[in-house]
Design a protein around this motif. Structure first.
Motif, mmCIF file in Angstrom:
data_model
loop_
_atom_site.group_PDB
_atom_site.id
_atom_site.type_symbol
_atom_site.label_atom_id
_atom_site.label_comp_id
_atom_site.label_asym_id
_atom_site.label_seq_id
_atom_site.Cartn_x
_atom_site.Cartn_y
_atom_site.Cartn_z
ATOM 1 N N VAL A 59 0.825 -1.215 0.000
ATOM 2 C CA VAL A 59 0.000 0.000 0.000
ATOM 3 C C VAL A 59 0.854 1.258 0.000
ATOM 4 C CG1 VAL A 59 -1.991 -1.157 0.998
ATOM 5 C CG2 VAL A 59 -0.325 -0.096 2.526
ATOM 6 N N ARG A 60 2.069 1.183 0.529
ATOM 7 C CA ARG A 60 2.981 2.341 0.403
ATOM 8 C C ARG A 60 3.237 2.622 -1.062
ATOM 9 N NH1 ARG A 60 7.465 3.530 -1.442
ATOM 10 N NH2 ARG A 60 7.878 1.370 -2.027
ATOM 11 N N SER A 61 3.517 1.562 -1.834
ATOM 12 C CA SER A 61 3.793 1.708 -3.261
ATOM 13 C C SER A 61 2.574 2.222 -4.022
ATOM 14 C CB SER A 61 4.243 0.358 -3.829
ATOM 15 O OG SER A 61 4.346 0.394 -5.229
ATOM 16 N N ILE A 62 1.402 1.681 -3.710
ATOM 17 C CA ILE A 62 0.180 2.088 -4.411
ATOM 18 C C ILE A 62 -0.164 3.547 -4.115
ATOM 19 C CG2 ILE A 62 -2.320 1.718 -4.493
ATOM 20 C CD1 ILE A 62 -1.676 -1.299 -4.113
ATOM 21 N N ALA A 63 -0.041 3.950 -2.860
ATOM 22 C CA ALA A 63 -0.325 5.358 -2.518
ATOM 23 C C ALA A 63 0.618 6.293 -3.254
ATOM 24 C CB ALA A 63 -0.210 5.555 -1.006
ATOM 25 N N ALA A 64 1.882 5.890 -3.365
ATOM 26 C CA ALA A 64 2.844 6.716 -4.106
ATOM 27 C C ALA A 64 2.444 6.824 -5.574
ATOM 28 C CB ALA A 64 4.247 6.130 -3.978
ATOM 29 N N ALA A 65 2.014 5.705 -6.153
ATOM 30 C CA ALA A 65 1.598 5.718 -7.559
ATOM 31 C C ALA A 65 0.375 6.602 -7.764
ATOM 32 C CB ALA A 65 1.317 4.290 -8.027
ATOM 33 N N LEU A 66 -0.596 6.523 -6.868
ATOM 34 C CA LEU A 66 -1.800 7.355 -6.984
ATOM 35 C C LEU A 66 -1.474 8.833 -6.828
ATOM 36 C CD1 LEU A 66 -4.348 5.170 -4.963
ATOM 37 C CD2 LEU A 66 -4.339 5.585 -7.432
ATOM 38 N N ALA A 67 -0.394 9.131 -6.120
ATOM 39 C CA ALA A 67 0.042 10.521 -5.950
ATOM 40 C C ALA A 67 0.915 10.990 -7.112
ATOM 41 C CB ALA A 67 0.801 10.665 -4.637
ATOM 42 N N GLY A 68 1.189 10.092 -8.058
ATOM 43 C CA GLY A 68 2.007 10.453 -9.212
ATOM 44 C C GLY A 68 3.497 10.338 -8.972
ATOM 45 N N ASP A 69 3.906 9.761 -7.847
ATOM 46 C CA ASP A 69 5.328 9.605 -7.523
ATOM 47 C C ASP A 69 5.774 8.206 -7.947
ATOM 48 O OD1 ASP A 69 7.869 9.513 -6.491
ATOM 49 O OD2 ASP A 69 7.321 10.227 -4.490
ATOM 50 N N ARG A 70 6.057 8.057 -9.223
ATOM 51 C CA ARG A 70 6.377 6.740 -9.759
ATOM 52 C C ARG A 70 7.703 6.208 -9.218
ATOM 53 N NH1 ARG A 70 2.419 3.520 -11.805
ATOM 54 N NH2 ARG A 70 3.507 1.573 -12.335
ATOM 55 N N GLU A 71 8.635 7.103 -8.982
ATOM 56 C CA GLU A 71 9.936 6.649 -8.480
ATOM 57 C C GLU A 71 9.769 5.984 -7.122
ATOM 58 O OE1 GLU A 71 13.361 6.420 -6.116
ATOM 59 O OE2 GLU A 71 11.842 7.965 -5.717
ATOM 60 N N ALA A 72 9.005 6.593 -6.226
ATOM 61 C CA ALA A 72 8.770 6.002 -4.909
ATOM 62 C C ALA A 72 7.933 4.737 -5.013
ATOM 63 C CB ALA A 72 8.079 7.015 -3.998
ATOM 64 N N ALA A 73 7.001 4.726 -5.960
ATOM 65 C CA ALA A 73 6.139 3.556 -6.129
ATOM 66 C C ALA A 73 6.935 2.321 -6.518
ATOM 67 C CB ALA A 73 5.064 3.834 -7.177
ATOM 68 N N GLU A 74 7.994 2.511 -7.301
ATOM 69 C CA GLU A 74 8.766 1.380 -7.798
ATOM 70 C C GLU A 74 10.005 1.089 -6.949
ATOM 71 O OE1 GLU A 74 9.508 2.183 -11.907
ATOM 72 O OE2 GLU A 74 7.393 2.015 -12.465
ATOM 73 N N ARG A 75 10.200 1.864 -5.903
ATOM 74 C CA ARG A 75 11.345 1.656 -5.022
ATOM 75 C C ARG A 75 11.003 0.611 -3.970
ATOM 76 N NH1 ARG A 75 12.011 6.779 -3.435
ATOM 77 N NH2 ARG A 75 10.822 6.543 -1.516
ATOM 78 N N VAL A 76 11.928 -0.284 -3.687
ATOM 79 C CA VAL A 76 11.730 -1.314 -2.668
ATOM 80 C C VAL A 76 12.224 -0.789 -1.327
ATOM 81 C CG1 VAL A 76 12.369 -3.622 -1.894
ATOM 82 C CG2 VAL A 76 11.903 -3.196 -4.321
ATOM 83 N N GLU A 77 11.361 -0.821 -0.317
ATOM 84 C CA GLU A 77 11.722 -0.306 0.998
ATOM 85 C C GLU A 77 11.541 -1.360 2.087
ATOM 86 O OE1 GLU A 77 9.683 3.327 1.851
ATOM 87 O OE2 GLU A 77 10.503 4.382 0.102
ATOM 88 N N LEU A 78 11.742 -2.623 1.724
ATOM 89 C CA LEU A 78 11.484 -3.688 2.685
ATOM 90 C C LEU A 78 12.332 -4.901 2.355
ATOM 91 C CD1 LEU A 78 9.680 -5.002 4.941
ATOM 92 C CD2 LEU A 78 8.129 -5.677 3.101
ATOM 93 N N THR A 79 12.837 -5.569 3.393
ATOM 94 C CA THR A 79 13.485 -6.856 3.251
ATOM 95 C C THR A 79 12.703 -7.861 4.077
ATOM 96 O OG1 THR A 79 15.670 -5.848 2.995
ATOM 97 C CG2 THR A 79 15.604 -8.181 3.606
ATOM 98 N N LEU A 80 12.235 -8.934 3.441
ATOM 99 C CA LEU A 80 11.412 -9.920 4.128
ATOM 100 C C LEU A 80 12.252 -11.062 4.665
ATOM 101 C CD1 LEU A 80 8.375 -10.104 1.699
ATOM 102 C CD2 LEU A 80 8.370 -9.209 4.018
ATOM 103 N N PRO A 81 11.859 -11.647 5.797
ATOM 104 C CA PRO A 81 12.575 -12.788 6.353
ATOM 105 C C PRO A 81 12.334 -14.043 5.547
ATOM 106 C CG PRO A 81 10.604 -12.352 7.634
ATOM 107 C CD PRO A 81 10.721 -11.229 6.633
#
Length: 452
Positions: free
Chosen positions: A387-409
């Motif tokens: 949802v962080r990525s989707i909210a960024a995309a809806l706001a027009g911030d494509r760079e943030a939408a496509e950036r990975v900000e998480l590492t999963l165990p």
């Protein structure tokens, strides 16, 4: 409708659970107006349905950063990040306060009955992408309403549609008639009435995931206090090193420990395992039930059955939208290969966002548990990143939408769950030749992990 007008419409979020509320928080952070529609009377209604179950994620992994930012000015006290809450803790100490902070952006008693393009059913192409969404809802008093939205984020989860006992994905013959003896939830044995239902009884547990491990562990604890309490663990595949999850190799220690508790239960004789058993029918034997398999085997009678064979998404209210879903998992087509249990270990998938969650119908997103379709082992952290990525995309911030900000165990499990059913893949998957139909009592003259 022009873009300027559309931007004034809210983004409708379906479901006030952890991922739906996180979506609303991220939208607020981006200056976008959300409207969260929740069918229940409080936040986290589905989570409250398993309020007695302890999560295998810590508080530090269960609080969304945008949600925390909204809560900080209210005097909210963050729980100890290293501790493990129950579902009830999660709902009361985080989800409800977050929903309260969002105020009238959250509506309770509002069930979504349909989503479509304004004036366009799923057949019509002309002008489709320019039209807003219409969201049909029914209030708890029966009143109907239609809301217009610029986008829709469906975080309604899968809790309301548990999978049946039948191995073919449909209810076994007689399963519906035996509903008084069957539950599709992990029982709350701290409730005296529920405890009495299983104490001193023989209970079949159908399923092979974390929920089944939890039920086995709880019944094992009950067996220590009540003679005659016994669990019969029904597995559609064989016993292997991976049957109990990743154990000590799991980077979520509590998840690994849960599988080890289930293993200890069967090794101690508090539970027996029946492997290669694909339930076809449920028969009555007086007040008890007999499970019958496709291969003709019939188990000794049981008093109760706990069916924990997974969950599946309710797609009925999205039928007028053009969704791109995998034909097996009912997950978005770009996401499905990353989570397919036929291919690799569940729970180990790289973070993903708007690109993997988009559909032919622009502006509709399935997130959280619902985005996984029928695939198991979803982590809250995954949904928060979605949802962080989707909210960024809806706001027009494509760079943030496509950036990975998480590492999963990592789950600590190699091989895919679906491969266990295929003998020719036994060596690769860890399933071994043990998938052959058999009935065994683990810990009584049998090895803990049957080999080839």
């Amino acid at each position: 409708m022009n873009a300027l007008t559309a931007d004034k419409l809210p983004v409708v979020v379906i479901g006030a659970g952890p991922i739906g509320l996180a979506a609303a928080a991220h939208l607020v952070e981006r200056g976008i107006e959300p409207l969260v529609l929740e069918t229940g009377t409080s936040a986290g209604s589905a989570v409250r349905g398993w309020s007695h179950v302890r999560l295998f994620s810590t508080w530090g992994e269960l609080i969304d950063p945008a949600g925390e930012k909204l809560l900080a000015p209210t005097g909210w006290v963050r729980p100890d990040s290293s501790t493990y809450p129950t579902g009830g803790d999660w709902a009361e100490r985080y989800l409800q306060p977050l929903a309260d902070t969002l105020g009238d952006k959250v509506r309770y008693g509002a069930t979504v009955t349909g989503v479509a393009r304004a004036g366009r059913d799923r057949i019509v192409d002309s002008g489709r992408d320019e039209q807003p969404f219409t969201v049909h809802i029914q209030s708890s008093d029966g009143a109907e309403e239609r809301i217009t939205a610029r986008a829709v984020i469906d975080a309604s989860g899968t809790w309301s549609v548990p999978s049946p006992m039948g191995a073919d994905g449909l209810p076994a013959l007689g399963e519906k008639k035996a509903a008084d003896r069957i539950t599709y939830r992990v029982p709350n044995l701290s409730d005296p009435a529920v405890r009495a239902r299983y104490a001193g009884k023989r209970t079949a547990v159908v399923g092979s995931g974390a929920s089944a491990f939890t039920a086995l562990a709880l019944l094992a604890d009950l067996a220590k206090e009540n003679d005659g309490t016994h669990a019969v663990w029904i597995l559609r595949r064989g016993i292997s090193d991976n049957t109990y999850g990743g154990g000590e190799a799991d980077q979520l220690p509590a998840r690994g420990a849960l599988g080890l508790r289930a293993k200890a239960a069967v090794e101690a004789g508090q539970a027996s395992a029946v492997t290669g058993f694909r339930t076809q029918a449920v028969e009555r034997d007086g007040e008890r039930l007999v499970l019958a398999a496709e291969d003709g085997r019939r188990l000794d009678p049981v008093d109760e059955v706990i069916v924990l064979t997974g969950l599946r998404p309710d797609l009925s209210f999205l039928s007028e939208l053009r969704l791109g879903l995998d034909e097996r998992l009912q997950a978005p087509t770009a996401l499905a290969p990353l989570i397919d249990p036929n291919v690799h270990s569940c729970g180990t998938v790289y973070p993903h966002g708007v690109n993997e969650l988009s559909h032919p119908e622009q502006g509709i997103y399935l997130v959280g548990m619902k985005s996984y379709g029928r695939a198991p082992t979803f982590l809250a952290m995954t949904g928060y990143e979605q949802v962080r990525s989707i909210a960024a995309a809806l706001a027009g911030d494509r760079e943030a939408a496509e950036r990975v900000e998480l590492t999963l165990p990592e789950s600590g499990v190699c091989g895919g769950a679906g491969l266990f059913d295929d003998p020719e893949n036994a060596e690769e998957s860890g399933g071994g030749c043990c998938a052959a139909p058999t009935t065994l009592q683990i810990g009584v003259g049998a090895p803990a992990s049957a080999g080839c």
